[in-house]
Motif scaffolding. Structure first.
Motif, PDB file in Angstrom:
ATOM      1  N   ASN A 141      17.636 -37.723  -4.753  1.00 32.13           N
ATOM      2  CA  ASN A 141      18.885 -37.672  -5.506  1.00 32.13           C
ATOM      3  C   ASN A 141      18.650 -37.031  -6.864  1.00 32.13           C
ATOM      4  O   ASN A 141      17.535 -37.058  -7.385  1.00 32.13           O
ATOM      5  N   ALA A 183      18.569 -37.725 -10.435  1.00 28.36           N
ATOM      6  CA  ALA A 183      18.355 -39.037 -11.037  1.00 28.36           C
ATOM      7  C   ALA A 183      17.857 -38.904 -12.466  1.00 28.36           C
ATOM      8  O   ALA A 183      17.216 -37.927 -12.823  1.00 28.36           O
ATOM      9  N   LYS A 187      16.370 -41.834 -13.631  1.00 23.54           N
ATOM     10  CA  LYS A 187      15.325 -42.849 -13.552  1.00 23.54           C
ATOM     11  C   LYS A 187      14.661 -42.762 -12.185  1.00 23.54           C
ATOM     12  O   LYS A 187      15.321 -42.540 -11.182  1.00 23.54           O
ATOM     13  N   GLU A 228      13.448 -45.140 -10.377  1.00 23.04           N
ATOM     14  CA  GLU A 228      13.799 -46.196  -9.431  1.00 23.04           C
ATOM     15  C   GLU A 228      15.059 -45.893  -8.624  1.00 23.04           C
ATOM     16  O   GLU A 228      15.310 -46.521  -7.608  1.00 23.04           O
ATOM     17  N   GLN A 229      15.858 -44.918  -9.064  1.00 17.70           N
ATOM     18  CA  GLN A 229      17.025 -44.544  -8.278  1.00 17.70           C
ATOM     19  C   GLN A 229      16.601 -43.942  -6.941  1.00 17.70           C
ATOM     20  O   GLN A 229      17.351 -43.984  -5.982  1.00 17.70           O
ATOM     21  N   ASN A 230      15.415 -43.410  -6.873  1.00 21.74           N
ATOM     22  CA  ASN A 230      14.925 -42.788  -5.645  1.00 21.74           C
ATOM     23  C   ASN A 230      13.959 -43.668  -4.869  1.00 21.74           C
ATOM     24  O   ASN A 230      13.205 -43.173  -4.035  1.00 21.74           O
ATOM     25  N   TYR A 234      25.902 -47.075  -5.444  1.00 19.45           N
ATOM     26  CA  TYR A 234      25.696 -46.506  -6.778  1.00 19.45           C
ATOM     27  C   TYR A 234      24.551 -47.196  -7.493  1.00 19.45           C
ATOM     28  O   TYR A 234      24.169 -48.316  -7.173  1.00 19.45           O
ATOM     29  N   PHE A 235      24.031 -46.516  -8.478  1.00 23.49           N
ATOM     30  CA  PHE A 235      22.958 -46.996  -9.319  1.00 23.49           C
ATOM     31  C   PHE A 235      23.447 -46.865 -10.763  1.00 23.49           C
ATOM     32  O   PHE A 235      23.917 -45.803 -11.160  1.00 23.49           O
ATOM     33  N   ASP A 275      23.452 -46.028 -14.410  1.00 22.46           N
ATOM     34  CA  ASP A 275      22.673 -45.014 -15.099  1.00 22.46           C
ATOM     35  C   ASP A 275      23.142 -44.924 -16.554  1.00 22.46           C
ATOM     36  O   ASP A 275      24.343 -44.804 -16.811  1.00 22.46           O
ATOM     37  N   ARG A 333      23.199 -43.481  -4.569  1.00 22.93           N
ATOM     38  CA  ARG A 333      21.875 -43.773  -4.022  1.00 22.93           C
ATOM     39  C   ARG A 333      22.034 -44.545  -2.731  1.00 22.93           C
ATOM     40  O   ARG A 333      23.115 -45.022  -2.410  1.00 22.93           O
ATOM     41  N   ASP A 353      20.920 -47.912  -0.509  1.00 23.14           N
ATOM     42  CA  ASP A 353      20.476 -49.276  -0.760  1.00 23.14           C
ATOM     43  C   ASP A 353      20.539 -50.048   0.552  1.00 23.14           C
ATOM     44  O   ASP A 353      21.149 -49.592   1.523  1.00 23.14           O
TER      45      ASP A 353
END
Length: 171
Positions: free
Chosen positions: A54, A56, A58, A60-62, A105-106, A108, A116, A118
């Protein structure tokens, strides 16, 4: 770096998904007569885990999502009626999901919310479906289909499109 130490880190995400499974199916058919079949089945299947790519801000989003597991139960009947002018197929089903993969969603800090993948820890779906096919003349078939479906998320807290924490339990 492993995923546990990458919180707040910007850069490549290197993860390993060590997953294995065995899919299976058990089914029972009972032919009451030449025009009526009753059936029941239980099956288990998996959707492989994956590492998303994605845009991103951050790392951690991936993070990867783990494999999704589905146990499916179904019972039904298939019957030819009125000297085979009418075919009726009816079924009831229950799907029990573990770690269902969803697009969500994440939160941000720059873009408010980014998409994202999940896992929902537990969810279910159940319902009834039916199909009628009428053959009033050679070469002519009229069909009608219907479905009643209920789905439920169990114990999932995620992020909505506005980047806010949202409790989806029961949704």
């Amino acid at each position: 770096l492993d995923s546990a130490t990458q919180t707040g880190y910007f850069g490549p995400v290197e993860t390993v998904l060590d997953e294995s499974n065995t899919a299976w199916r058990v089914a029972l058919d009972y032919k009451a007569n030449d025009d009526t079949l009753f059936y029941a089945s239980i099956s288990r299947g998996y959707k492989a885990g994956q590492s998303p790519v994605n845009a991103a801000s951050k790392a951690e989003q991936n993070y990867p999502v783990v494999q999704e597991k589905l146990t499916a139960y179904e019972v039904g009947v298939k019957a030819s009626l009125a000297d085979r002018l009418l075919q009726a197929n009816l079924a009831a089903f229950y799907y029990d999901y573990k770690d269902k993969q969803i697009s969500t969603y994440f939160a941000d800090p720059i873009y408010t919310a980014l998409s994202r993948l999940d896992n929902i820890p537990k969810s279910k779906a159940y319902g009834f479906e039916g199909e009628l096919a009428l053959r009033p003349a050679q070469g002519v078939t009229l069909t009608a289909n219907g479905l009643w479906l209920k789905t439920k998320v169990i114990g999932y807290v995620g992020t909505n499109a506005a980047g806010q924490v949202a409790d989806y339990d029961g949704a």
